[in-house]
Design a protein around this motif. Sequence first.
Motif, PDB file in Angstrom:
ATOM      1  N   UNK A  64       0.846  -1.176   0.000  1.00  0.00           N
ATOM      2  CA  UNK A  64       0.000   0.000   0.000  1.00  0.00           C
ATOM      3  C   UNK A  64       0.888   1.235   0.000  1.00  0.00           C
ATOM      4  N   UNK A  65       0.480   2.289  -0.744  1.00  0.00           N
ATOM      5  CA  UNK A  65       1.210   3.551  -0.717  1.00  0.00           C
ATOM      6  C   UNK A  65       1.109   4.147   0.687  1.00  0.00           C
ATOM      7  N   UNK A  66       2.252   4.404   1.323  1.00  0.00           N
ATOM      8  CA  UNK A  66       2.228   4.824   2.724  1.00  0.00           C
ATOM      9  C   UNK A  66       1.629   6.216   2.890  1.00  0.00           C
ATOM     10  N   UNK A  67       1.721   7.065   1.872  1.00  0.00           N
ATOM     11  CA  UNK A  67       1.081   8.374   1.947  1.00  0.00           C
ATOM     12  C   UNK A  67      -0.432   8.253   1.922  1.00  0.00           C
ATOM     13  N   UNK A  68      -0.932   7.282   1.154  1.00  0.00           N
ATOM     14  CA  UNK A  68      -2.379   7.098   1.035  1.00  0.00           C
ATOM     15  C   UNK A  68      -2.975   6.501   2.295  1.00  0.00           C
ATOM     16  N   UNK A  69      -2.249   5.573   2.929  1.00  0.00           N
ATOM     17  CA  UNK A  69      -2.831   4.946   4.122  1.00  0.00           C
ATOM     18  C   UNK A  69      -2.914   5.913   5.283  1.00  0.00           C
ATOM     19  N   UNK A  70      -2.116   6.998   5.258  1.00  0.00           N
ATOM     20  CA  UNK A  70      -2.204   8.027   6.293  1.00  0.00           C
ATOM     21  C   UNK A  70      -3.350   9.000   6.028  1.00  0.00           C
ATOM     22  N   UNK A  71      -3.797   9.101   4.770  1.00  0.00           N
ATOM     23  CA  UNK A  71      -4.757  10.136   4.395  1.00  0.00           C
ATOM     24  C   UNK A  71      -6.182   9.645   4.221  1.00  0.00           C
ATOM     25  N   UNK A  72      -6.377   8.361   3.986  1.00  0.00           N
ATOM     26  CA  UNK A  72      -7.705   7.835   3.690  1.00  0.00           C
ATOM     27  C   UNK A  72      -8.089   6.742   4.670  1.00  0.00           C
ATOM     28  N   UNK A  73      -9.406   6.657   4.965  1.00  0.00           N
ATOM     29  CA  UNK A  73      -9.947   5.597   5.812  1.00  0.00           C
ATOM     30  C   UNK A  73     -11.170   5.020   5.114  1.00  0.00           C
ATOM     31  N   UNK A  74     -11.373   3.727   5.258  1.00  0.00           N
ATOM     32  CA  UNK A  74     -12.551   3.086   4.683  1.00  0.00           C
ATOM     33  C   UNK A  74     -13.724   3.157   5.652  1.00  0.00           C
ATOM     34  N   UNK A  75     -14.917   3.411   5.122  1.00  0.00           N
ATOM     35  CA  UNK A  75     -16.120   3.372   5.945  1.00  0.00           C
ATOM     36  C   UNK A  75     -16.643   1.942   5.962  1.00  0.00           C
ATOM     37  N   UNK A  76     -17.663   1.697   6.738  1.00  0.00           N
ATOM     38  CA  UNK A  76     -18.233   0.361   6.829  1.00  0.00           C
ATOM     39  C   UNK A  76     -18.865  -0.107   5.538  1.00  0.00           C
ATOM     40  N   UNK A  77     -19.375   0.825   4.742  1.00  0.00           N
ATOM     41  CA  UNK A  77     -20.029   0.454   3.483  1.00  0.00           C
ATOM     42  C   UNK A  77     -19.063   0.426   2.314  1.00  0.00           C
ATOM     43  N   UNK A  78     -17.773   0.669   2.565  1.00  0.00           N
ATOM     44  CA  UNK A  78     -16.783   0.571   1.503  1.00  0.00           C
ATOM     45  C   UNK A  78     -16.432   1.875   0.821  1.00  0.00           C
ATOM     46  N   UNK A  79     -17.024   2.982   1.296  1.00  0.00           N
ATOM     47  CA  UNK A  79     -16.648   4.281   0.751  1.00  0.00           C
ATOM     48  C   UNK A  79     -15.333   4.727   1.395  1.00  0.00           C
ATOM     49  N   UNK A  80     -14.704   5.743   0.811  1.00  0.00           N
ATOM     50  CA  UNK A  80     -13.406   6.185   1.314  1.00  0.00           C
ATOM     51  C   UNK A  80     -13.550   7.602   1.867  1.00  0.00           C
ATOM     52  N   UNK A  81     -13.196   7.764   3.153  1.00  0.00           N
ATOM     53  CA  UNK A  81     -13.246   9.070   3.804  1.00  0.00           C
ATOM     54  C   UNK A  81     -11.941   9.810   3.585  1.00  0.00           C
ATOM     55  N   UNK A  82     -12.013  11.147   3.576  1.00  0.00           N
ATOM     56  CA  UNK A  82     -10.832  11.977   3.400  1.00  0.00           C
ATOM     57  C   UNK A  82     -10.993  13.256   4.195  1.00  0.00           C
ATOM     58  N   UNK A  83      -9.867  13.942   4.419  1.00  0.00           N
ATOM     59  CA  UNK A  83      -9.898  15.254   5.071  1.00  0.00           C
ATOM     60  C   UNK A  83      -9.926  16.331   3.990  1.00  0.00           C
ATOM     61  N   UNK A  84     -10.326  17.541   4.367  1.00  0.00           N
ATOM     62  CA  UNK A  84     -10.297  18.673   3.445  1.00  0.00           C
ATOM     63  C   UNK A  84      -8.909  19.306   3.423  1.00  0.00           C
ATOM     64  N   UNK A  85      -8.564  19.864   2.290  1.00  0.00           N
ATOM     65  CA  UNK A  85      -7.301  20.570   2.143  1.00  0.00           C
ATOM     66  C   UNK A  85      -7.463  22.018   2.630  1.00  0.00           C
ATOM     67  N   UNK A  86      -6.380  22.774   2.637  1.00  0.00           N
ATOM     68  CA  UNK A  86      -6.357  24.212   2.971  1.00  0.00           C
ATOM     69  C   UNK A  86      -6.687  24.490   4.434  1.00  0.00           C
ATOM     70  N   UNK A  87      -6.293  23.602   5.349  1.00  0.00           N
ATOM     71  CA  UNK A  87      -6.586  23.804   6.768  1.00  0.00           C
ATOM     72  C   UNK A  87      -5.308  23.764   7.609  1.00  0.00           C
ATOM     73  N   UNK A  88      -4.128  23.855   6.981  1.00  0.00           N
ATOM     74  CA  UNK A  88      -2.897  23.653   7.749  1.00  0.00           C
ATOM     75  C   UNK A  88      -2.180  24.944   8.121  1.00  0.00           C
TER      76      UNK A  88
END
Length: 64
Positions: free
Chosen positions: A6-30
Amino acid sequence: MPKVKTKSGAKKRFKLTGTGKVKRKHAFKSHILTKKSTKRKRALTRSGLVSSADMNRVSQMLNI
């Protein structure tokens, strides 16, 4: 065949939901938050879902 990593950058940024969708954070908040309105910063705090146009690319990075 070796295992596919697995791409290590991707595993830090994305999480799977129970139904198989992929959650993400919004950009421009740092940084440079002083010029952004409170309402905008609060909206960026909430997580979103990866769009269907990007799902192929993200699922390849996560090997799902």
